[in-house]
Motif scaffolding. Structure first.
Motif, mmCIF file in Angstrom:
data_model
loop_
_atom_site.group_PDB
_atom_site.id
_atom_site.type_symbol
_atom_site.label_atom_id
_atom_site.label_comp_id
_atom_site.label_asym_id
_atom_site.label_seq_id
_atom_site.Cartn_x
_atom_site.Cartn_y
_atom_site.Cartn_z
ATOM 1 N N GLY A 1 1.182 -1.210 0.034
ATOM 2 C CA GLY A 1 0.177 0.064 -0.371
ATOM 3 C C GLY A 1 0.599 1.532 -0.173
ATOM 4 N N SER A 2 0.498 2.302 -0.379
ATOM 5 C CA SER A 2 1.192 3.456 -0.449
ATOM 6 C C SER A 2 0.832 4.110 1.100
ATOM 7 C CB SER A 2 -0.058 4.604 -1.275
ATOM 8 O OG SER A 2 -0.983 4.945 -1.114
ATOM 9 N N ALA A 3 2.026 5.003 1.347
ATOM 10 C CA ALA A 3 2.572 5.404 3.139
ATOM 11 C C ALA A 3 0.927 6.432 3.172
ATOM 12 C CB ALA A 3 3.254 6.789 2.763
ATOM 13 N N THR A 4 0.413 6.739 4.360
ATOM 14 C CA THR A 4 -0.916 7.195 4.334
ATOM 15 C C THR A 4 -0.094 7.931 6.382
ATOM 16 O OG1 THR A 4 -1.497 5.876 6.536
ATOM 17 C CG2 THR A 4 -2.868 5.564 3.488
ATOM 18 N N SER A 5 -1.066 9.485 6.748
ATOM 19 C CA SER A 5 -0.077 9.376 7.823
ATOM 20 C C SER A 5 -0.418 9.570 8.822
ATOM 21 C CB SER A 5 -0.221 11.297 7.300
ATOM 22 O OG SER A 5 -1.655 11.642 7.132
ATOM 23 N N ILE A 6 0.062 9.676 9.836
ATOM 24 C CA ILE A 6 -0.398 9.154 11.350
ATOM 25 C C ILE A 6 -1.247 9.790 11.862
ATOM 26 C CG2 ILE A 6 -0.037 7.929 13.401
ATOM 27 C CD1 ILE A 6 2.331 6.286 11.936
ATOM 28 N N ALA A 7 -1.946 10.495 12.363
ATOM 29 C CA ALA A 7 -2.625 11.325 13.230
ATOM 30 C C ALA A 7 -1.663 11.773 14.525
ATOM 31 C CB ALA A 7 -3.672 12.133 13.569
ATOM 32 N N PHE B 1 -1.745 4.941 17.665
ATOM 33 C CA PHE B 1 -1.739 4.085 16.650
ATOM 34 C C PHE B 1 -1.098 2.872 16.897
ATOM 35 C CE2 PHE B 1 0.699 2.082 13.124
ATOM 36 C CZ PHE B 1 -0.143 2.629 12.058
ATOM 37 N N ARG B 2 -1.402 1.627 16.683
ATOM 38 C CA ARG B 2 -1.636 0.616 17.263
ATOM 39 C C ARG B 2 -0.878 -0.554 16.070
ATOM 40 N NH1 ARG B 2 -1.794 2.721 21.360
ATOM 41 N NH2 ARG B 2 -3.627 2.745 22.366
ATOM 42 N N ALA B 3 0.627 -0.499 15.682
ATOM 43 C CA ALA B 3 1.056 -1.293 14.478
ATOM 44 C C ALA B 3 0.947 -3.245 14.801
ATOM 45 C CB ALA B 3 2.601 -1.441 15.019
ATOM 46 N N VAL B 4 0.857 -3.118 13.837
ATOM 47 C CA VAL B 4 0.998 -4.289 13.515
ATOM 48 C C VAL B 4 2.558 -4.834 12.517
ATOM 49 C CG1 VAL B 4 -1.368 -4.822 13.491
ATOM 50 C CG2 VAL B 4 -0.234 -4.799 11.645
#
Length: 193
Positions: A62-68, A73-76
């Motif tokens: 996928g493409s990069a999306t910003s993290i507000a 944020f919960r990374a996997v």
């Protein structure tokens, strides 16, 4: 003791005192000065720009999306987190050579749990550091991975530094689940060579 013996001892002591100072006595001496000028020392500083850095995430192809908010944020496994920050670097000095890098030890577990320690390892094992191009004069890619060389007499430069933290996609089972990583003191380093 008679007067003659006392006088001989006193005379010998006086001669001894005169001889001990003989090495420092000079009849002629002189001095001179030269207009050698003055010298200044160089400078070397690094500071995060006043504008806060930004986070983004890419997962799979996928493409990069910003993290507000990175705190929410919960990374996997498979996520690739990227932090981008403008950094002000000042380097002045005719023979100054320094290395710009990111200190991986500044990325710490948020608590003492094994999951948090595993998450730190999963994120930092593939960490990369890049500086936006074109590189300014006096800044070149370093010979060691994730480093950049900064030469002296370059003045102040604003560099856009990106730190990429890929969450190892081979992480399986419950390893790193529920872990927390403290990124509040992510450390940029500029060290003279």
């Amino acid at each position: 003791m008679n007067r003659f013996a006392k006088g001989a001892i006193a005379g010998a002591a006086g001669i001894l005192l005169l001889l001990s100072g003989a090495g420092t006595f000079a009849l002629w001496n002189g001095s001179a000065s030269a207009a050698a000028g003055s010298v200044k020392s160089g400078t070397m500083t690094i500071a995060a720009d006043a504008v806060a850095g930004t986070w983004s995430v890419t997962h799979g192809s996928g493409s990069a999306t910003s993290i507000a908010s990175i705190a929410n944020f919960r990374a996997v496994p498979g996520d690739v987190l990227t932090f981008t920050q403008k950094v002000d670097v000042t380097a002045t000095g005719d023979n100054l050579s320094a290395v710009l890098s990111v200190d991986p030890t500044s990325i710490k577990a948020g608590d003492a749990s094994p999951s948090s320690a595993a998450l730190v390892t999963a994120l930092t094992s593939g960490m990369t550091v890049t500086v936006g191009t074109p590189l300014p004069t006096g800044v070149t890619a370093g010979t060691a991975a994730n480093t950049y060389n900064v030469s002296g007499a370059t003045g102040t430069k604003v560099l856009t530094v990106s730190v990429t933290l890929p969450f190892d996609s081979t992480t399986t089972g419950t390893v790193a689940q529920g872990g927390t990583v403290d990124l509040s003191a992510l450390g940029f380093k500029l060290a003279q060579q």
